[in-house]
Scaffold this active site. Structure first.
Site, PDB file in Angstrom:
ATOM      1  N   HIS A  24     -11.906  -9.513  -0.842  1.00 38.70           N
ATOM      2  CA  HIS A  24     -10.671  -9.956  -1.493  1.00 38.70           C
ATOM      3  C   HIS A  24     -10.876 -11.327  -2.144  1.00 38.70           C
ATOM      4  CE1 HIS A  24      -7.784  -6.985   0.747  1.00 38.70           C
ATOM      5  NE2 HIS A  24      -8.620  -6.392  -0.068  1.00 38.70           N
ATOM      6  N   TYR A  34       0.870  -1.174   0.000  1.00 38.59           N
ATOM      7  CA  TYR A  34       0.000   0.000   0.000  1.00 38.59           C
ATOM      8  C   TYR A  34       0.909   1.226   0.000  1.00 38.59           C
ATOM      9  CZ  TYR A  34      -4.324  -2.544   1.060  1.00 38.59           C
ATOM     10  OH  TYR A  34      -5.421  -3.359   0.996  1.00 38.59           O
ATOM     11  N   HIS A  79      -6.332  -1.252  -6.249  1.00 41.70           N
ATOM     12  CA  HIS A  79      -7.354  -0.242  -5.982  1.00 41.70           C
ATOM     13  C   HIS A  79      -6.701   1.066  -5.564  1.00 41.70           C
ATOM     14  CE1 HIS A  79      -7.417  -1.788  -1.630  1.00 41.70           C
ATOM     15  NE2 HIS A  79      -7.184  -0.498  -1.492  1.00 41.70           N
ATOM     16  N   HIS A  86     -16.766  -4.381  -1.702  1.00 40.59           N
ATOM     17  CA  HIS A  86     -15.339  -4.730  -1.719  1.00 40.59           C
ATOM     18  C   HIS A  86     -15.021  -5.892  -0.787  1.00 40.59           C
ATOM     19  CE1 HIS A  86     -11.065  -4.178  -2.293  1.00 40.59           C
ATOM     20  NE2 HIS A  86     -10.880  -4.054  -0.990  1.00 40.59           N
ATOM     21  N   HIS A 116      -3.092   0.444  -3.821  1.00 33.94           N
ATOM     22  CA  HIS A 116      -2.788  -0.942  -3.435  1.00 33.94           C
ATOM     23  C   HIS A 116      -2.179  -1.632  -4.651  1.00 33.94           C
ATOM     24  CE1 HIS A 116      -4.621  -5.176  -2.384  1.00 33.94           C
ATOM     25  NE2 HIS A 116      -3.313  -5.207  -2.562  1.00 33.94           N
ATOM     26  N   MET A 166     -11.488  -8.653   3.500  1.00 36.16           N
ATOM     27  CA  MET A 166     -12.239  -7.454   3.877  1.00 36.16           C
ATOM     28  C   MET A 166     -13.712  -7.720   3.604  1.00 36.16           C
ATOM     29  SD  MET A 166      -9.991  -4.219   2.568  1.00 36.16           S
ATOM     30  CE  MET A 166      -8.290  -3.997   3.093  1.00 36.16           C
TER      31      MET A 166
END
EC number: 1.14.17.-
Length: 392
Positions: A280, A92, A125, A278, A196, A353
């Site tokens: 993963h 990140y 993202h 959202h 990310h 997430m």
């Protein structure tokens, strides 16, 4: 129709055919398979496509990518400059930017991703946060890894998400009556761009220059847009056991939290016009549920065929009002059948997430509305009888 470069074919199909071999077409993501031959047809019929084939995730029923805007709008870029991507699976990267100084109020009415060519699968993202306005330009350096012990203190003031883009998404145009406000004392002067990078093959020597392009106008709209991040607070308390064909978690945006934010500023409610869901890699489906006075209303947004590599804002067919006394639950469905270890909540692509980003107007003073599972209950559930020191 056909011209010198393109052939366009239009076809229709019932959304629900009642044929067990047909997939129903819903608001969820659909995997479309395509194939073609460079020449259309020979006497015997269509030519075999050979290797010109592939798949693409699409949301076939996403209401028209509203109001395609003319390209002659002024714009500015918030893009990284030569960021070295480490050879690890998840990075990140955070960089602060100063918004151009406007003498009067403007509205951003369109945001486009600016992805360096060849890095389409690397940039997973991008989040844009509003930071404190009490800085000077000394905070603008070359950027740092986010959520890192050595991260500058200034980054800690950047908590309010003002825009979110994720892989597979295209540019986003605000509806004709809404815009992202710039130029007033309450608007962002400094912003944080969080990118990310997903590098599962540990490629070395990658340098990136990606970010966002914001198109703006002095012809302001009626309302200022805001973003609420709802769902499950990202933490290790979010646990998903291995070997599960289906496992659900949920994050609550509670009645009390919404009530406090709305009663103070907007007792008549806020209007949601788009949602980004959202999760993963283990995510298979996400639903944003909406309750009023204990009664469940129509789903605010859903995707029962979630594709980690295709995430974009869903424009709602009709705007939805959220009132004091409402609450929201973001419910995520996961599959960990091929995993032998626990999956934890976290930032990595291989962690999980469960979030929904609500684009709404008029803007209120609420940026996150999330819950966290009770760790003591979880520990009791797995058979822990006694704890000798507090769990932190």
């Amino acid at each position: 129709m056909e011209n010198s470069t393109h052939t366009i074919i239009e076809f229709t199909r019932e959304l629900h055919t009642c044929d067990i071999n047909d997939k129903s077409i819903t608001d969820s993501t659909v995997r479309v398979i395509w194939a073609y031959h460079h020449e259309d047809v020979e006497e015997a019929g269509p030519k075999y496509h050979d290797s010109n084939r592939g798949t693409k995730s699409l949301r076939l029923l996403n209401p028209e990518k509203a109001n395609v805007l003319s390209v002659d709008l002024p714009s500015f870029d918030l893009v990284n400059q030569d960021v070295p991507i480490p050879n690890k699976d998840t990075t990140y990267w955070c960089q602060m930017f100063k918004i151009p100084v406007f003498q009067e109020k403007h509205h951003v009415i369109k945001v486009e991703p600016v992805i360096q060519r060849g890095h389409e699968s690397l940039v997973h993202h991008i989040l844009l946060y509003q930071c404190s306005n009490n800085f000077n330009d000394s905070v603008l350096d070359s950027g740092h890894e986010c959520y890192h012990p050595n991260m500058p203190d200034a980054f800690l003031t950047c908590e309010t998400v003002i825009f979110a883009w994720a892989i597979g998404g295209e540019g986003f145009s605000y509806p004709p009556h809404v815009g992202l406000s710039l130029g007033t004392p309450f608007d962002p002067h400094y912003v944080l761009l969080e990118v990310h990078y997903d590098n599962p093959t540990y490629e070395e020597g990658l340098i990136d220059n990606s970010g966002l392009r914001l198109f703006h106008t002095m012809d302001t709209r009626d309302y200022d847009a805001g973003v609420i991040e709802a769902g499950l607070w990202v933490s290790l308390f979010h646990t998903i056991p291995p070997g599960m064909p289906e496992f659900r978690t949920e994050g609550h945006c509670t009645l009390e939290c919404l009530e406090e934010a709305l009663e103070a500023e907007k007792p008549s409610g806020i209007h949601v016009f788009a949602v980004l869901l959202h999760a993963h890699l283990a995510g298979r489906g996400i639903r944003l549920r909406h309750f009023r006075k204990g009664e469940e209303m129509k789903l605010l947004a859903y995707d029962d065929d979630f594709d980690f590599n295709f995430q974009e804002f869903q424009y709602l067919k009709e705007e939805r009002t959220i009132l004091p006394g409402d609450n929201l639950i973001t419910e995520c469905r996961y599959n960990t059948k091929d995993r032998a270890e626990m999956t934890w909540g976290g930032l990595s692509t291989r962690s999980e997430m469960c979030l929904s980003y609500l684009l709404y107007y008029p803007r209120i003073n609420l940026t996150r509305c999330a819950s966290i599972p009770d760790i003591m209950e979880q520990l009791q559930f797995i058979g822990v009888k006694e704890i000798y020191r507090p769990v932190t």
